[in-house]
Design a protein around this motif. Structure first.
Motif, PDB file in Angstrom:
ATOM      1  N   ASP A  95      23.196  16.523  28.189  1.00  0.00           N
ATOM      2  CA  ASP A  95      22.029  16.964  29.072  1.00  0.00           C
ATOM      3  C   ASP A  95      21.838  16.732  30.352  1.00  0.00           C
ATOM      4  N   HIS A  96      21.910  15.590  30.338  1.00  0.00           N
ATOM      5  CA  HIS A  96      21.395  15.136  32.031  1.00  0.00           C
ATOM      6  C   HIS A  96      22.310  14.448  32.666  1.00  0.00           C
ATOM      7  N   ALA A  97      23.723  14.677  31.883  1.00  0.00           N
ATOM      8  CA  ALA A  97      24.844  14.153  32.743  1.00  0.00           C
ATOM      9  C   ALA A  97      25.117  14.556  34.254  1.00  0.00           C
ATOM     10  N   ASP A  98      25.618  14.025  35.577  1.00  0.00           N
ATOM     11  CA  ASP A  98      26.470  14.799  36.302  1.00  0.00           C
ATOM     12  C   ASP A  98      27.825  14.825  36.139  1.00  0.00           C
ATOM     13  N   ASN A  99      28.153  15.538  36.149  1.00  0.00           N
ATOM     14  CA  ASN A  99      29.273  16.479  35.581  1.00  0.00           C
ATOM     15  C   ASN A  99      30.657  16.586  37.055  1.00  0.00           C
ATOM     16  N   GLY A 100      31.756  16.240  37.232  1.00  0.00           N
ATOM     17  CA  GLY A 100      32.604  16.465  37.868  1.00  0.00           C
ATOM     18  C   GLY A 100      34.085  17.271  37.198  1.00  0.00           C
ATOM     19  N   PHE A 101      34.744  18.266  38.095  1.00  0.00           N
ATOM     20  CA  PHE A 101      36.458  19.016  37.312  1.00  0.00           C
ATOM     21  C   PHE A 101      37.291  19.064  38.831  1.00  0.00           C
ATOM     22  N   ILE A 102      37.972  18.781  37.696  1.00  0.00           N
ATOM     23  CA  ILE A 102      39.354  18.789  38.342  1.00  0.00           C
ATOM     24  C   ILE A 102      40.756  19.407  37.916  1.00  0.00           C
ATOM     25  N   SER A 103      41.184  19.678  38.213  1.00  0.00           N
ATOM     26  CA  SER A 103      42.771  20.925  38.108  1.00  0.00           C
ATOM     27  C   SER A 103      43.523  20.107  38.025  1.00  0.00           C
ATOM     28  N   ALA A 104      44.409  19.664  37.049  1.00  0.00           N
ATOM     29  CA  ALA A 104      45.341  19.799  36.658  1.00  0.00           C
ATOM     30  C   ALA A 104      46.359  20.136  35.509  1.00  0.00           C
TER      31      ALA A 104
END
Length: 218
Positions: A95-104
């Motif tokens: 729950d402390h992680a950074d987050n990334g999002f990709i549309s593929a």
């Protein structure tokens, strides 16, 4: 590349997988999403055992105690849209992680819908430099989406380690990753199915994860 296949073990994950695959259960969209989340939570717990730890002194009302805590700087990334509930399961643990999002997303490149290309057009992520990168996507069919996401994220920096997680994989996707990613990457799968049909869907699989979670797309 190290591959961990949870279907080779006896665990409650098998129960959740049986419900995901069952077309009668699939009528309940909320249950389907919830099971994807739960598999993400359990897989994240197992993955947490492989991370690096350092002790931290915690003061209680009656004294103090040293507890080993994760020292890895984690970046949790997913592929939109099907990856969202799986990502949520991992995020509940990390729950402390950074987050990334990709549309593929896949685009059929011939009239018969038997040849698939991958199209990416959006990414929102901090740099992965020096971080433990965990990429989660429920379906690893041809492997094209995961390879595209992996390549896009690597442009932001060099991670210290990489984990890739999926609910169901096909041997073709596993092999593509094996030939693409570095040898120290670990692939986590709830199941590896026998193969794909002519339309590049995993068989027996459970169908289109994004549609089953959120409804059919145009």
């Amino acid at each position: 590349m190290k591959v961990i296949n949870f279907s080779e073990q006896n665990s409650v994950i098998n129960q959740f997988m049986s419900e995901l695959r069952d077309k009668s259960y699939q009528r309940n969209r909320m249950l389907f999403r919830h099971n994807v989340v739960r598999i993400g939570e359990m897989m994240a717990y197992e993955l947490s055992k492989t991370l690096n730890y350092k002790p931290k002194t915690v003061n209680t009302p009656l004294g103090s105690i040293d507890i080993p805590l994760i020292k890895d700087d984690i970046l949790l990334a997913t592929v939109l849209r099907a990856g969202l509930p799986f990502h949520e399961g991992f995020l509940r643990v990390f729950d402390h992680a950074d987050n990334g999002f990709i549309s593929a997303y896949r685009m059929y490149t011939n009239r018969e819908h038997t040849e698939v290309g991958i199209h990416t057009e959006y990414m929102a992520s901090p740099s992965i430099k020096g971080k433990t990168l965990i990429i989660v996507d429920p379906m690893l069919a041809t492997g094209g989406s995961m390879v595209a996401a992996y390549g896009a994220l690597l442009k932001t920096g060099r991670p210290t380690s990489v984990h890739i997680a999926c609910v169901i994989a096909a041997p073709e996707g596993v092999e593509l990753l094996r030939n693409t990613v570095s040898d120290d990457v670990t692939l986590w799968c709830a199941a590896i199915d026998p193969g794909m049909n002519e339309y590049k869907y995993i068989v027996p699989g459970f169908g289109d994860c994004g549609d089953l979670c959120y409804g059919e797309k145009l």
